[in-house]
Design a protein around this motif. Structure first.
Motif: not given
Ligand code: GLN
Length: 277
Positions: A120-123, A132-141, A162-171
Protein backbone atom coordinates in the motif's frame (compact mmCIF):
# COMPACT_ATOMS: atom_id res chain seq x y z
CA UNK A 1 -13.82 38.89 3.75
CA UNK A 2 -13.93 36.46 6.65
CA UNK A 3 -11.58 35.98 9.55
CA UNK A 4 -9.94 32.68 10.54
CA UNK A 5 -12.32 32.50 13.47
CA UNK A 6 -15.45 32.97 11.36
CA UNK A 7 -14.31 30.47 8.76
CA UNK A 8 -13.58 27.86 11.40
CA UNK A 9 -16.88 28.38 13.19
CA UNK A 10 -18.92 28.05 9.99
CA UNK A 11 -16.98 24.97 8.95
CA UNK A 12 -17.48 23.25 12.30
CA UNK A 13 -21.23 23.79 12.20
CA UNK A 14 -21.44 22.61 8.61
CA UNK A 15 -19.49 19.42 9.31
CA UNK A 16 -21.55 18.72 12.40
CA UNK A 17 -24.79 19.14 10.45
CA UNK A 18 -23.39 16.76 7.84
CA UNK A 19 -22.89 14.06 10.48
CA UNK A 20 -19.09 14.13 10.59
CA UNK A 21 -18.07 12.64 13.92
CA UNK A 22 -14.92 14.68 14.56
CA UNK A 23 -16.30 17.88 13.06
CA UNK A 24 -14.33 20.28 15.29
CA UNK A 25 -11.02 18.52 14.86
CA UNK A 26 -11.40 18.07 11.13
CA UNK A 27 -12.42 21.71 10.59
CA UNK A 28 -9.30 22.75 12.49
CA UNK A 29 -6.90 20.40 10.65
CA UNK A 30 -8.14 21.56 7.28
CA UNK A 31 -7.76 25.21 8.34
CA UNK A 32 -4.21 24.53 9.48
CA UNK A 33 -3.53 22.70 6.20
CA UNK A 34 -4.88 25.38 3.86
CA UNK A 35 -3.42 28.38 5.68
CA UNK A 36 -0.24 26.75 6.93
CA UNK A 37 -0.90 27.85 10.52
CA UNK A 38 -0.54 26.20 13.91
CA UNK A 39 -2.61 26.71 17.09
CA UNK A 40 -0.47 29.63 18.27
CA UNK A 41 -0.76 31.42 14.91
CA UNK A 42 -4.51 30.93 15.05
CA UNK A 43 -4.96 32.38 18.52
CA UNK A 44 -2.70 35.35 17.76
CA UNK A 45 -4.45 36.15 14.49
CA UNK A 46 -7.96 34.76 14.83
CA UNK A 47 -9.55 38.04 13.76
CA UNK A 48 -7.28 38.51 10.78
CA UNK A 49 -9.07 38.73 7.46
CA UNK A 50 -8.00 36.07 5.03
CA UNK A 51 -7.78 36.16 1.23
CA UNK A 52 -10.90 35.16 -0.71
CA UNK A 53 -8.93 32.61 -2.72
CA UNK A 54 -7.73 30.76 0.33
CA UNK A 55 -11.13 30.97 2.00
CA UNK A 56 -12.66 29.39 -1.10
CA UNK A 57 -10.02 26.64 -1.12
CA UNK A 58 -10.88 25.92 2.52
CA UNK A 59 -14.61 25.86 1.87
CA UNK A 60 -14.14 23.40 -1.00
CA UNK A 61 -12.20 21.02 1.25
CA UNK A 62 -14.84 21.34 3.95
CA UNK A 63 -17.50 20.41 1.40
CA UNK A 64 -15.50 17.34 0.42
CA UNK A 65 -15.09 16.36 4.06
CA UNK A 66 -18.85 16.86 4.55
CA UNK A 67 -19.38 14.32 1.76
CA UNK A 68 -17.27 11.86 3.82
CA UNK A 69 -13.97 12.04 1.95
CA UNK A 70 -11.50 11.03 4.69
CA UNK A 71 -9.54 13.90 6.22
CA UNK A 72 -6.22 12.32 5.26
CA UNK A 73 -7.04 12.25 1.55
CA UNK A 74 -7.69 16.00 1.80
CA UNK A 75 -4.55 16.90 3.74
CA UNK A 76 -2.60 14.23 1.82
CA UNK A 77 -0.79 12.90 4.87
CA UNK A 78 -1.05 10.49 7.80
CA UNK A 79 1.41 9.97 10.62
CA UNK A 80 2.45 6.40 11.34
CA UNK A 81 5.22 5.25 13.72
CA UNK A 82 6.14 8.91 14.15
CA UNK A 83 6.80 9.30 10.43
CA UNK A 84 4.75 11.33 7.99
CA UNK A 85 3.35 9.32 5.08
CA UNK A 86 1.85 10.73 1.94
CA UNK A 87 -1.52 9.17 1.08
CA UNK A 88 -4.06 9.39 -1.71
CA UNK A 89 -7.11 7.42 -2.79
CA UNK A 90 -4.94 4.64 -4.22
CA UNK A 91 -3.76 3.52 -0.80
CA UNK A 92 -5.32 2.56 2.49
CA UNK A 93 -4.78 5.23 5.14
CA UNK A 94 -2.25 3.84 7.66
CA UNK A 95 -4.01 2.86 10.91
CA UNK A 96 -2.73 3.24 14.42
CA UNK A 97 -3.63 -0.41 15.03
CA UNK A 98 -1.08 -1.43 12.41
CA UNK A 99 1.68 0.08 14.57
CA UNK A 100 1.33 -3.04 16.75
CA UNK A 101 2.30 -5.18 13.76
CA UNK A 102 5.40 -3.04 13.15
CA UNK A 103 6.30 -3.09 16.87
CA UNK A 104 6.12 -6.89 16.97
CA UNK A 105 8.30 -7.23 13.87
CA UNK A 106 10.83 -4.73 15.30
CA UNK A 107 11.47 -7.14 18.19
CA UNK A 108 13.13 -9.65 15.83
CA UNK A 109 14.05 -7.70 12.69
CA UNK A 110 17.62 -6.55 13.35
CA UNK A 111 19.93 -7.52 10.44
CA UNK A 112 17.11 -9.45 8.77
CA UNK A 113 15.81 -9.47 5.19
CA UNK A 114 12.15 -8.42 5.29
CA UNK A 115 9.40 -8.73 2.69
CA UNK A 116 6.14 -6.76 3.05
CA UNK A 117 3.23 -8.15 1.04
CA UNK A 118 0.42 -5.75 0.01
CA UNK A 119 2.50 -2.74 0.96
CA UNK A 120 0.00 0.00 0.00
CA UNK A 121 1.45 3.33 1.13
CA UNK A 122 4.58 1.44 2.20
CA UNK A 123 3.98 2.43 5.82
CA UNK A 124 5.00 -0.95 7.26
CA UNK A 125 8.18 -1.67 5.33
CA UNK A 126 9.34 1.96 5.34
CA UNK A 127 8.91 2.14 9.13
CA UNK A 128 10.89 -1.09 9.48
CA UNK A 129 13.60 0.20 7.15
CA UNK A 130 13.84 3.46 9.11
CA UNK A 131 13.57 2.08 12.63
CA UNK A 132 14.60 -1.58 12.46
CA UNK A 133 18.28 -1.80 11.40
CA UNK A 134 17.17 -4.39 8.89
CA UNK A 135 19.43 -5.85 6.22
CA UNK A 136 17.09 -5.75 3.24
CA UNK A 137 13.63 -4.32 2.64
CA UNK A 138 11.26 -5.32 -0.16
CA UNK A 139 7.62 -4.31 -0.58
CA UNK A 140 5.20 -5.74 -3.13
CA UNK A 141 1.74 -4.67 -4.26
CA UNK A 142 -0.67 -5.52 -7.06
CA UNK A 143 -1.55 -1.85 -7.51
CA UNK A 144 0.89 0.16 -9.61
CA UNK A 145 -0.73 3.34 -8.34
CA UNK A 146 -0.12 2.29 -4.74
CA UNK A 147 3.51 1.48 -5.58
CA UNK A 148 4.00 5.04 -6.86
CA UNK A 149 2.83 6.37 -3.49
CA UNK A 150 5.04 3.89 -1.62
CA UNK A 151 8.09 4.89 -3.68
CA UNK A 152 7.46 8.58 -3.03
CA UNK A 153 7.16 7.85 0.68
CA UNK A 154 10.44 5.92 0.77
CA UNK A 155 12.17 8.76 -1.08
CA UNK A 156 10.70 11.48 1.14
CA UNK A 157 11.63 9.59 4.30
CA UNK A 158 15.05 8.49 3.08
CA UNK A 159 14.35 4.77 3.40
CA UNK A 160 15.99 2.13 1.23
CA UNK A 161 13.25 -0.18 0.04
CA UNK A 162 12.79 -2.08 -3.24
CA UNK A 163 9.20 -1.95 -4.41
CA UNK A 164 8.02 -4.63 -6.83
CA UNK A 165 4.81 -4.95 -8.78
CA UNK A 166 3.51 -8.41 -7.93
CA UNK A 167 0.31 -10.35 -7.36
CA UNK A 168 1.37 -11.84 -4.00
CA UNK A 169 4.48 -13.99 -4.66
CA UNK A 170 4.22 -14.02 -8.50
CA UNK A 171 7.22 -11.72 -9.14
CA UNK A 172 9.03 -12.21 -5.85
CA UNK A 173 12.58 -13.56 -6.02
CA UNK A 174 14.81 -14.69 -3.21
CA UNK A 175 14.22 -15.89 0.30
CA UNK A 176 13.52 -13.73 3.36
CA UNK A 177 13.97 -13.99 7.11
CA UNK A 178 10.73 -12.19 7.84
CA UNK A 179 7.55 -11.85 5.81
CA UNK A 180 5.00 -9.35 7.06
CA UNK A 181 1.59 -8.47 5.70
CA UNK A 182 -1.48 -6.43 6.41
CA UNK A 183 -3.48 -7.87 3.53
CA UNK A 184 -7.11 -7.13 2.72
CA UNK A 185 -9.17 -8.98 5.36
CA UNK A 186 -12.76 -7.73 5.28
CA UNK A 187 -15.51 -10.11 4.18
CA UNK A 188 -17.13 -8.87 0.96
CA UNK A 189 -20.58 -8.71 2.58
CA UNK A 190 -19.26 -6.65 5.50
CA UNK A 191 -17.83 -3.90 3.32
CA UNK A 192 -21.26 -2.32 2.92
CA UNK A 193 -21.57 -1.89 6.68
CA UNK A 194 -18.32 0.07 7.01
CA UNK A 195 -18.24 3.86 7.48
CA UNK A 196 -18.79 5.82 4.24
CA UNK A 197 -15.24 7.19 4.61
CA UNK A 198 -13.92 3.65 4.23
CA UNK A 199 -16.40 1.93 1.94
CA UNK A 200 -16.84 4.80 -0.53
CA UNK A 201 -13.33 6.25 -0.57
CA UNK A 202 -10.62 3.80 0.44
CA UNK A 203 -9.51 1.33 -2.26
CA UNK A 204 -11.75 -1.75 -2.38
CA UNK A 205 -8.72 -3.72 -3.52
CA UNK A 206 -7.12 -3.05 -0.14
CA UNK A 207 -10.17 -4.16 1.85
CA UNK A 208 -12.10 -6.94 0.11
CA UNK A 209 -11.00 -10.45 1.04
CA UNK A 210 -13.79 -12.55 -0.44
CA UNK A 211 -16.68 -14.30 1.26
CA UNK A 212 -14.50 -15.69 4.07
CA UNK A 213 -12.27 -12.65 4.61
CA UNK A 214 -9.39 -15.10 4.70
CA UNK A 215 -8.38 -15.58 1.05
CA UNK A 216 -5.14 -13.61 1.23
CA UNK A 217 -3.96 -15.30 4.42
CA UNK A 218 -4.59 -18.63 2.77
CA UNK A 219 -2.84 -17.75 -0.49
CA UNK A 220 0.19 -16.35 1.36
CA UNK A 221 0.45 -19.26 3.81
CA UNK A 222 0.06 -21.85 1.01
CA UNK A 223 3.09 -20.49 -0.83
CA UNK A 224 5.19 -18.98 1.92
CA UNK A 225 7.64 -21.84 2.48
CA UNK A 226 9.46 -21.16 -0.80
CA UNK A 227 10.14 -17.57 0.24
CA UNK A 228 10.79 -17.85 3.97
CA UNK A 229 14.03 -19.13 5.48
CA UNK A 230 13.73 -21.87 8.07
CA UNK A 231 13.76 -20.21 11.47
CA UNK A 232 12.10 -17.19 9.83
CA UNK A 233 8.88 -15.47 10.91
CA UNK A 234 5.59 -14.76 9.21
CA UNK A 235 3.62 -11.83 10.69
CA UNK A 236 0.05 -10.83 9.83
CA UNK A 237 -2.33 -8.12 10.86
CA UNK A 238 -5.78 -9.71 11.29
CA UNK A 239 -9.37 -8.72 11.98
CA UNK A 240 -10.58 -9.05 15.61
CA UNK A 241 -12.30 -12.40 14.90
CA UNK A 242 -9.67 -14.02 12.68
CA UNK A 243 -7.04 -15.05 15.26
CA UNK A 244 -8.25 -18.63 15.54
CA UNK A 245 -8.66 -19.26 11.82
CA UNK A 246 -5.30 -17.77 10.84
CA UNK A 247 -3.46 -19.54 13.70
CA UNK A 248 -4.94 -22.82 12.50
CA UNK A 249 -3.77 -22.23 8.92
CA UNK A 250 -0.25 -21.49 10.22
CA UNK A 251 -0.30 -24.64 12.31
CA UNK A 252 -1.42 -26.75 9.34
CA UNK A 253 1.50 -25.38 7.33
CA UNK A 254 3.88 -26.52 10.09
CA UNK A 255 4.54 -23.18 11.77
CA UNK A 256 5.55 -23.19 15.44
CA UNK A 257 5.55 -20.65 18.30
CA UNK A 258 2.27 -19.22 17.01
CA UNK A 259 1.10 -16.16 18.91
CA UNK A 260 -1.90 -13.82 18.75
CA UNK A 261 -1.39 -10.25 20.04
CA UNK A 262 -4.06 -7.79 21.11
CA UNK A 263 -4.24 -4.12 20.11
CA UNK A 264 -4.83 -1.15 22.42
CA UNK A 265 -8.59 -1.82 22.35
CA UNK A 266 -8.00 -5.34 23.65
CA UNK A 267 -8.87 -7.00 20.33
CA UNK A 268 -6.86 -9.63 18.48
CA UNK A 269 -4.82 -7.76 15.90
CA UNK A 270 -1.59 -9.57 15.07
CA UNK A 271 -0.72 -13.23 14.50
CA UNK A 272 2.74 -14.59 13.91
CA UNK A 273 4.49 -17.89 13.71
CA UNK A 274 7.95 -19.29 13.12
CA UNK A 275 9.07 -21.66 10.39
CA UNK A 276 10.85 -24.54 12.11
CA UNK A 277 14.59 -24.96 11.56
N1 GLN B 1 0.16 -2.44 4.20
C1 GLN B 1 -0.65 -1.27 4.06
C2 GLN B 1 -1.13 -0.79 5.41
O1 GLN B 1 -1.01 -1.45 6.39
C3 GLN B 1 -1.84 -1.55 3.15
C4 GLN B 1 -2.73 -2.61 3.67
C5 GLN B 1 -3.78 -2.99 2.64
O2 GLN B 1 -3.82 -2.42 1.54
N2 GLN B 1 -4.59 -3.93 2.99
O3 GLN B 1 -1.62 0.29 5.54
Amino acid sequence: MSTYKELLQTAREFLKKSGIADADIDAWYLLAHVFGINRADFFMHENKKVSEDKALEYKKLIEKRASHVPLQYLTGVQEFMGLEFEVDENVLIPRQDTELLVEEVLKVSKDKAVLDMCTGSGCIIISLAKLGNIKEAVGIDISREALKVAKRNAYRLGAEVDFIYSDLFDNVEGVFDIIVSNPPYIKTEEILSLMPEVKDHEPKLALDAGASGLVYYKRIIDEVNRFLNSGGYLFFEIGYDQGGAVSKMLEEQGFIDINVKKDLSGLDRVVYGKRPI
